[in-house]
Design a protein around this motif. Sequence first.
Motif, short mmCIF file in Angstrom:
data_model
loop_
_atom_site.label_atom_id
_atom_site.label_comp_id
_atom_site.label_asym_id
_atom_site.label_seq_id
_atom_site.Cartn_x
_atom_site.Cartn_y
_atom_site.Cartn_z
N VAL A 45 0.70 -1.14 -0.66
CA VAL A 45 -0.11 -0.19 -0.24
C VAL A 45 0.74 1.17 0.01
CG1 VAL A 45 -1.84 -1.15 1.29
CG2 VAL A 45 -0.21 0.11 2.54
N ILE A 48 -1.40 8.08 0.23
CA ILE A 48 -1.84 9.26 -0.77
C ILE A 48 -2.41 10.08 -0.30
CG2 ILE A 48 -2.53 9.72 -3.10
CD1 ILE A 48 -0.94 7.68 -3.63
N ASN A 49 -2.96 10.66 0.58
CA ASN A 49 -3.15 11.31 1.66
C ASN A 49 -3.94 11.56 2.93
OD1 ASN A 49 -3.82 13.36 -0.59
ND2 ASN A 49 -5.26 12.11 -1.42
N GLN A 73 5.37 9.67 0.54
CA GLN A 73 4.25 9.06 0.59
C GLN A 73 4.15 7.84 0.49
OE1 GLN A 73 2.51 11.20 -3.17
NE2 GLN A 73 0.57 11.67 -1.96
N GLU A 102 -5.48 7.88 3.52
CA GLU A 102 -6.16 7.20 2.31
C GLU A 102 -4.39 6.60 1.25
OE1 GLU A 102 -8.60 8.50 -2.20
OE2 GLU A 102 -7.19 9.73 -1.65
N MET A 103 -4.94 4.49 0.75
CA MET A 103 -4.30 4.96 0.29
C MET A 103 -4.16 3.74 -1.03
SD MET A 103 -2.11 4.02 2.86
CE MET A 103 -1.36 3.81 4.55
N GLU A 104 -3.50 3.38 -1.58
CA GLU A 104 -3.52 3.19 -2.74
C GLU A 104 -2.68 1.28 -3.01
OE1 GLU A 104 -3.88 5.30 -6.42
OE2 GLU A 104 -1.33 5.27 -6.64
N THR A 105 -3.24 0.42 -3.37
CA THR A 105 -2.81 -0.77 -3.96
C THR A 105 -1.95 -0.49 -5.40
OG1 THR A 105 -4.30 -1.29 -5.20
CG2 THR A 105 -4.11 -1.68 -2.58
N ARG A 110 -7.84 2.41 -4.16
CA ARG A 110 -7.83 2.92 -2.87
C ARG A 110 -8.81 2.62 -1.33
NH1 ARG A 110 -5.92 9.01 -4.36
NH2 ARG A 110 -4.35 8.36 -6.13
N GLU A 112 -9.98 3.70 2.42
CA GLU A 112 -9.33 4.43 3.44
C GLU A 112 -8.99 3.63 5.04
OE1 GLU A 112 -12.57 7.24 4.17
OE2 GLU A 112 -11.22 8.84 3.03
#
Length: 130
Positions: A45, A48-49, A73, A102-105, A110, A112
């Motif tokens: 992961v 991101i935000n 990040q 906020e996570m991104e794989t 995405r 939370e």
Amino acid sequence: MYEETTNGVKVIVEPIYLEDQSSPEDGHYVWAYNVRIENHGDFQVQLINRHWMITDAMGRNQEVRGPGVVGEQPVLKPGDSFEYTSGTPLTTPSGFMGGEYEMETADGGRFEVQIPTFSLDSPHQPQQLH
């Protein structure tokens, strides 16, 4: 310490009142908070935000949104962790904070991750409210 796990990502927060940076006589109270993010999941992961809600003892809210944390990040592979320290001032001797990352794989999905709501209490608060 305060902790919460969402989708295998654990967030641990420890707030610290900073007496040397605070001026209670001027209504200025400052806290640092140390955050550790641990990836206990099975996939990579990236943070991101961030989104914080900060509430003082009078119920006044401040919302903070932005990319990453402390200018980064971070990417967390399974088993990795990331730690940082930041801070916040208040005009009251207590309050609380919470929010989400906020996570991104790796495949672009995405989600939370909850940041546990934690108490900001100073020794200048006559009675602990939280």
